[in-house]
Design an enzyme around this catalytic site. Structure first.
Site, PDB file in Angstrom:
ATOM      1  N   ASP A 102      10.582   5.919  13.272  1.00 46.76           N
ATOM      2  CA  ASP A 102      11.413   5.019  14.077  1.00 46.76           C
ATOM      3  C   ASP A 102      12.824   4.762  13.530  1.00 46.76           C
ATOM      4  O   ASP A 102      13.808   4.894  14.253  1.00 46.76           O
ATOM      5  CB  ASP A 102      10.669   3.706  14.372  1.00 46.76           C
ATOM      6  CG  ASP A 102       9.913   3.144  13.183  1.00 46.76           C
ATOM      7  OD1 ASP A 102      10.120   3.642  12.053  1.00 46.76           O
ATOM      8  OD2 ASP A 102       9.123   2.198  13.361  1.00 46.76           O
ATOM      9  N   ASP A 122       1.313   4.925   1.791  1.00 45.07           N
ATOM     10  CA  ASP A 122       0.903   5.901   2.809  1.00 45.07           C
ATOM     11  C   ASP A 122       1.354   7.276   2.359  1.00 45.07           C
ATOM     12  O   ASP A 122       2.412   7.420   1.746  1.00 45.07           O
ATOM     13  CB  ASP A 122       1.536   5.561   4.161  1.00 45.07           C
ATOM     14  CG  ASP A 122       1.007   4.252   4.717  1.00 45.07           C
ATOM     15  OD1 ASP A 122      -0.166   3.944   4.446  1.00 45.07           O
ATOM     16  OD2 ASP A 122       1.772   3.533   5.380  1.00 45.07           O
ATOM     17  N   ASP A 142       0.847  -1.195   0.000  1.00 47.95           N
ATOM     18  CA  ASP A 142       0.000   0.000   0.000  1.00 47.95           C
ATOM     19  C   ASP A 142       0.882   1.244   0.000  1.00 47.95           C
ATOM     20  O   ASP A 142       2.085   1.151   0.192  1.00 47.95           O
ATOM     21  CB  ASP A 142      -0.955   0.011   1.209  1.00 47.95           C
ATOM     22  CG  ASP A 142      -0.227  -0.235   2.520  1.00 47.95           C
ATOM     23  OD1 ASP A 142       0.988   0.036   2.591  1.00 47.95           O
ATOM     24  OD2 ASP A 142      -0.865  -0.700   3.476  1.00 47.95           O
TER      25      ASP A 142
HETATM   26  P1  ATP Z   1       4.664  -2.291   6.634  1.00 48.43           P
HETATM   27  O1  ATP Z   1       5.209  -2.775   5.367  1.00 48.43           O
HETATM   28  O2  ATP Z   1       4.631  -3.325   7.718  1.00 48.43           O
HETATM   29  O3  ATP Z   1       3.358  -1.536   6.516  1.00 48.43           O
HETATM   30  P2  ATP Z   1       5.615   0.297   7.393  1.00 48.43           P
HETATM   31  O4  ATP Z   1       6.988   0.794   7.724  1.00 48.43           O
HETATM   32  O5  ATP Z   1       4.887   0.960   6.278  1.00 48.43           O
HETATM   33  O6  ATP Z   1       5.767  -1.247   7.138  1.00 48.43           O
HETATM   34  P3  ATP Z   1       3.446   1.123   9.055  1.00 48.43           P
HETATM   35  O7  ATP Z   1       2.981   0.547  10.360  1.00 48.43           O
HETATM   36  O8  ATP Z   1       2.530   1.115   7.907  1.00 48.43           O
HETATM   37  O9  ATP Z   1       4.783   0.332   8.718  1.00 48.43           O
HETATM   38  O10 ATP Z   1       3.949   2.580   9.378  1.00 48.43           O
HETATM   39  C1  ATP Z   1       4.202   3.550   8.355  1.00 48.43           C
HETATM   40  C2  ATP Z   1       5.350   4.440   8.779  1.00 48.43           C
HETATM   41  O11 ATP Z   1       5.014   5.120   9.998  1.00 48.43           O
HETATM   42  C3  ATP Z   1       6.653   3.724   9.087  1.00 48.43           C
HETATM   43  O12 ATP Z   1       7.409   3.495   7.922  1.00 48.43           O
HETATM   44  C4  ATP Z   1       7.336   4.685  10.036  1.00 48.43           C
HETATM   45  O13 ATP Z   1       7.938   5.744   9.328  1.00 48.43           O
HETATM   46  C5  ATP Z   1       6.161   5.252  10.838  1.00 48.43           C
HETATM   47  N1  ATP Z   1       5.928   4.494  12.078  1.00 48.43           N
HETATM   48  C6  ATP Z   1       5.102   3.441  12.243  1.00 48.43           C
HETATM   49  N2  ATP Z   1       5.124   2.984  13.512  1.00 48.43           N
HETATM   50  C7  ATP Z   1       5.990   3.777  14.162  1.00 48.43           C
HETATM   51  C8  ATP Z   1       6.451   3.836  15.521  1.00 48.43           C
HETATM   52  N3  ATP Z   1       6.036   2.951  16.411  1.00 48.43           N
HETATM   53  N4  ATP Z   1       7.336   4.813  15.836  1.00 48.43           N
HETATM   54  C9  ATP Z   1       7.748   5.710  14.915  1.00 48.43           C
HETATM   55  N5  ATP Z   1       7.376   5.713  13.645  1.00 48.43           N
HETATM   56  C10 ATP Z   1       6.497   4.761  13.251  1.00 48.43           C
HETATM   57 MG    MG Z   2       2.782   0.589   5.799  1.00 46.67          MG
END
Ligand code: ATP
Ligand code: MG
Length: 405
Positions: free
Chosen positions: A130, A45, A43
């Site tokens: 993060d 964001d 997806d």
């Molecule tokens: P995935 O492929 O699992 O969705 P993702 O990195 O996109 O990986 P998401 O949970 O969708 O994970 O989060 C989107 C973004 O938000 C992350 O890439 C990060 O930049 C930020 N983020 C998410 N959770 C946290 C956290 N606990 N602390 C700080 N930043 C976070």
């Molecule tokens: Mg994500």
């Protein structure tokens, strides 16, 4: 840095409309990592300078909805896709930390973040994320990657997971980040940078304080993904599995656990090949199957006899394996339904066919049968022919005239 990444047309359209309305906007998060590694993002964001209300003004009420109480963001429909559009945020201030909110609750570390909702600039938004590889922003119009931390692109190149800022503090602020760090290790075969790794070992016990809904959300994503088996291994190696899914950790190295990992690996391969959808309940059933088999006392690889008692055992095993996470009741029940169908399908008694085909979980139970078959090294054709992908049409029901007495 100039770089053309394969952003979907719908995602690009959302970014462009916000930019045209005068708001700085980027694609952020996991999609950038996946695209840089040549994988297809699941997806996109989007982060923007527009507030949720301003986002709604740009897209109109029909295409944009404001959601969330604590962390307000907008859901925007573009084409047939739905996008999460969040306003740039900055790192929480002192008032958002547990020290100032827990009313003297000494069980919470002072730096635990309790709220996270102050809007900020794009640079501040990158800094509150993060890991450096999670803080890359992409502008699909300018075809430009913004690396505000200055380390993200280099860490992507070298395969390094590096916390932004002081790693110990970042894990204290939000213990779920430890799980997220190890997810990156397992998912991409990255390595933790040494300061991040040391902090992770030091702060691991804090993981128990992570909110159970956040942990459940991460578990759901893991079960949906095609790399859950690898992640469990990394979690086990780092001592996190014991805190996340203790039953799986206790079973580590047992025949049941090894069989569960084999089944999960097979399911993941089939999902990557596009044969299966990414069902959370199927993944739960896949993992629980060997434990239900073991509880039945039969030889490994032999299904149990269906009965009320076996149904109760299934319920208990599914519950305890995935505790202490609050898995959604709907998924838990679907996982149990899949497992209950299995012995009925193996027996294949004519009078049961109707019940089997009419179950909502038939499709997933069929997939689980095929996974078992494949792991046992048996050919799939016979099973596929016996259990068609779509439920056979039932002919019109003929009413029997029983006559009146
Ligand atoms: P995935 O492929 O699992 O969705 P993702 O990195 O996109 O990986 P998401 O949970 O969708 O994970 O989060 C989107 C973004 O938000 C992350 O890439 C990060 O930049 C930020 N983020 C998410 N959770 C946290 C956290 N606990 N602390 C700080 N930043 C976070
Ligand atoms: Mg994500």
């Amino acid at each position: 840095m100039k770089n053309e990444l394969p952003v979907s047309a719908n995602a690009r359209s959302v970014v462009t409309q916000l930019q045209k309305a005068g708001y700085e906007t980027y694609i952020v998060g996991g999609a950038i990592r996946d695209m840089l590694l040549g994988r297809t993002p699941k997806d996109f964001d989007i982060s923007t300078a527009a507030t949720p209300e301003e986002i709604r003004q740009v897209f109109g009420r029909r295409s944009a909805r404001i959601i969330g109480k604590r962390f307000r963001l907008a859901h925007v429909y573009s084409g047939r896709e739905l996008f999460e559009v969040a306003t740039f945020r900055k790192a929480p201030g002192k008032k958002d930390l547990a020290e100032h909110q827990n009313g003297g609750n000494d069980d919470l570390p002072d730096n635990l973040i309790m709220s996270d909702n102050s809007f900020g600039t794009s640079k501040e938004d990158a800094a509150r994320r993060d890991f450096t590889v999670n803080a890359l922003f992409y502008d699909p119009e300018k075809k430009e990657i913004k690396d505000f931390t200055g380390k993200g692109l280099e860490d992507m190149e070298r395969g390094i997971v590096r916390a932004i800022g002081n790693p110990g503090l970042r894990f204290e602020e939000d213990p779920v980040r430890m799980l997220r760090a190890l997810k990156l290790v397992g998912q991409y075969d990255f390595a933790l940078d040494s300061a991040t790794e040391n902090a992770l070992f030091a702060k691991l016990p804090l993981f128990e304080l992570a909110s159970s809904s956040r942990r459940a959300l991460e578990l759901e994503k893991i079960l949906q993904s095609a790399y859950g088996d690898r992640l469990f291994e990394v979690f086990h190696d780092y001592g996190l599995l014991n805190l996340f899914l203790p039953k799986l950790d206790h079973a580590w190295g047992s025949d049941a656990m090894n069989y569960a990992l084999d089944l999960l690996f097979e399911r993941n391969c089939r999902m990557e090949e596009g044969c299966f959808r990414n069902s959370i309940s199927l993944a739960m059933a896949v993992i629980a199957l060997p434990f239900v088999e073991a509880a039945s006392g039969r030889a490994p690889g032999t299904l149990w006899e269906s009965s009320q008692e076996s149904d109760a055992v299934i319920d208990e095993i599914v519950d305890t394996l995935f505790l202490p996470q609050n898995m959604m009741v709907r998924m838990r029940e679907a996982a149990c339904r899949i497992l209950r169908l299995l012995p009925l399908m193996e027996k294949r008694e004519n009078h049961m066919l109707r019940r089997i085909y009419s179950s909502r979980s038939y499709g997933h139970a069929r997939e689980l049968l095929l996974i078992r078959q494949a792991v046992a090294g048996k050919p799939l054709e016979e099973c596929e022919a016996l259990w068609p992908d779509s439920v056979p049409e039932r002919g019109p029901r003929v009413r029997r005239n029983r006559g009146r007495r």
